[in-house]
Enzyme design. Sequence first.
Site, PDB file in Angstrom:
ATOM      1  N   LEU A 145      41.366  43.242  34.415  1.00  0.00           N
ATOM      2  CA  LEU A 145      42.237  43.171  35.585  1.00  0.00           C
ATOM      3  C   LEU A 145      42.696  44.604  35.837  1.00  0.00           C
ATOM      4  O   LEU A 145      42.971  45.345  34.880  1.00  0.00           O
ATOM      5  CB  LEU A 145      43.461  42.287  35.316  1.00  0.00           C
ATOM      6  CG  LEU A 145      43.264  40.764  35.305  1.00  0.00           C
ATOM      7  CD1 LEU A 145      44.586  40.058  35.031  1.00  0.00           C
ATOM      8  CD2 LEU A 145      42.671  40.256  36.600  1.00  0.00           C
ATOM      9  N   ASP A 146      42.795  44.984  37.097  1.00  0.00           N
ATOM     10  CA  ASP A 146      43.255  46.343  37.402  1.00  0.00           C
ATOM     11  C   ASP A 146      44.685  46.533  36.892  1.00  0.00           C
ATOM     12  O   ASP A 146      45.423  45.565  36.697  1.00  0.00           O
ATOM     13  CB  ASP A 146      43.236  46.595  38.919  1.00  0.00           C
ATOM     14  CG  ASP A 146      41.815  46.567  39.467  1.00  0.00           C
ATOM     15  OD1 ASP A 146      40.878  46.783  38.693  1.00  0.00           O
ATOM     16  OD2 ASP A 146      41.675  46.305  40.675  1.00  0.00           O
ATOM     17  N   ARG A 147      45.041  47.776  36.737  1.00  0.00           N
ATOM     18  CA  ARG A 147      46.360  48.108  36.186  1.00  0.00           C
ATOM     19  C   ARG A 147      47.498  47.403  36.940  1.00  0.00           C
ATOM     20  O   ARG A 147      48.430  46.864  36.344  1.00  0.00           O
ATOM     21  CB  ARG A 147      46.550  49.614  36.256  1.00  0.00           C
ATOM     22  CG  ARG A 147      47.791  50.078  35.603  1.00  0.00           C
ATOM     23  CD  ARG A 147      47.812  51.571  35.580  1.00  0.00           C
ATOM     24  NE  ARG A 147      49.106  52.004  35.106  1.00  0.00           N
ATOM     25  CZ  ARG A 147      49.551  53.230  35.258  1.00  0.00           C
ATOM     26  NH1 ARG A 147      48.820  54.135  35.848  1.00  0.00           N
ATOM     27  NH2 ARG A 147      50.730  53.558  34.809  1.00  0.00           N
TER      28      ARG A 147
END
Length: 260
Positions: free
Chosen positions: A124-126
Amino acid sequence: MQSKNKPLPPKRVKSKKSEPKDDSIRLNKFIAESGYCSRRKADEFIAEGAVKVNKKVVTELGTKVHPGDIVTVKGDPVSLQLHNIYIALNKPKNIITTTSDELGRKTVLDIVKKHSRIFPVGRLDRNTTGIILLTNDGEFAYRLTHPKFRVMREYHVKLDKQLKVEDAEKIVVGVELEDGKTAPCELFINPEDHSKVAITLTEGKNHEVKRIFEHFNYEVKQLDRKMFAGITTKGLAKGEYRHLSRKELQQLKKMLGLPF
Ligand code: URA
């Protein structure tokens, strides 16, 4: 020497019932084999009173337990019959989905830090929040992330502007991105606010949601994964995690064609 023709003495057939199988195992081995920590560390936890067997603190190092016993270390359940660890975390913002970060930023493993051998299933992106699974079961993780298993993930997306119906219609049939066309997906527009949408994908391409919407000149302002492979954020506040239940694991493994 025994003659070839001489009949062999009858074999003694043991009744299974007469000798119950001893499936007991030392507590430190039980904890170590669950993947929680080393045996030596388990001994330390036992000695300091951090280990409970069937809700009772056990400090005796030689204690034996059985596979069905409920063992917890510092309140965390450890389970032998699974051997592997399966965790669902509701990832907060500003957390990196890797096992370590060279810039020293906080990772998902810093939240679930007791289980050093586990790793996140996919990315998952930051700034994306929501459900992420962590495990030490490589085959399980591989299948969950492989597009051929068509694992469903549902995202709630906040866009910078209202989503046009004509763009939504193009998204659901598939969008041509630089690494290929996206698979058909489901999309719901919030009737009260057309900049809020729910999208269910089955592939897991890198940054897929953002790239789909950017393709039509929308900016993703917020991204929250509500569900991954049927596991939802329900009951988990941001930053909280839990172990998957036996039932959930059974269903997931069945879906992935893995033995349980
Ligand atoms: N798609 C994205 O763009 N970002 C994520 O974190 C997950 C899916």
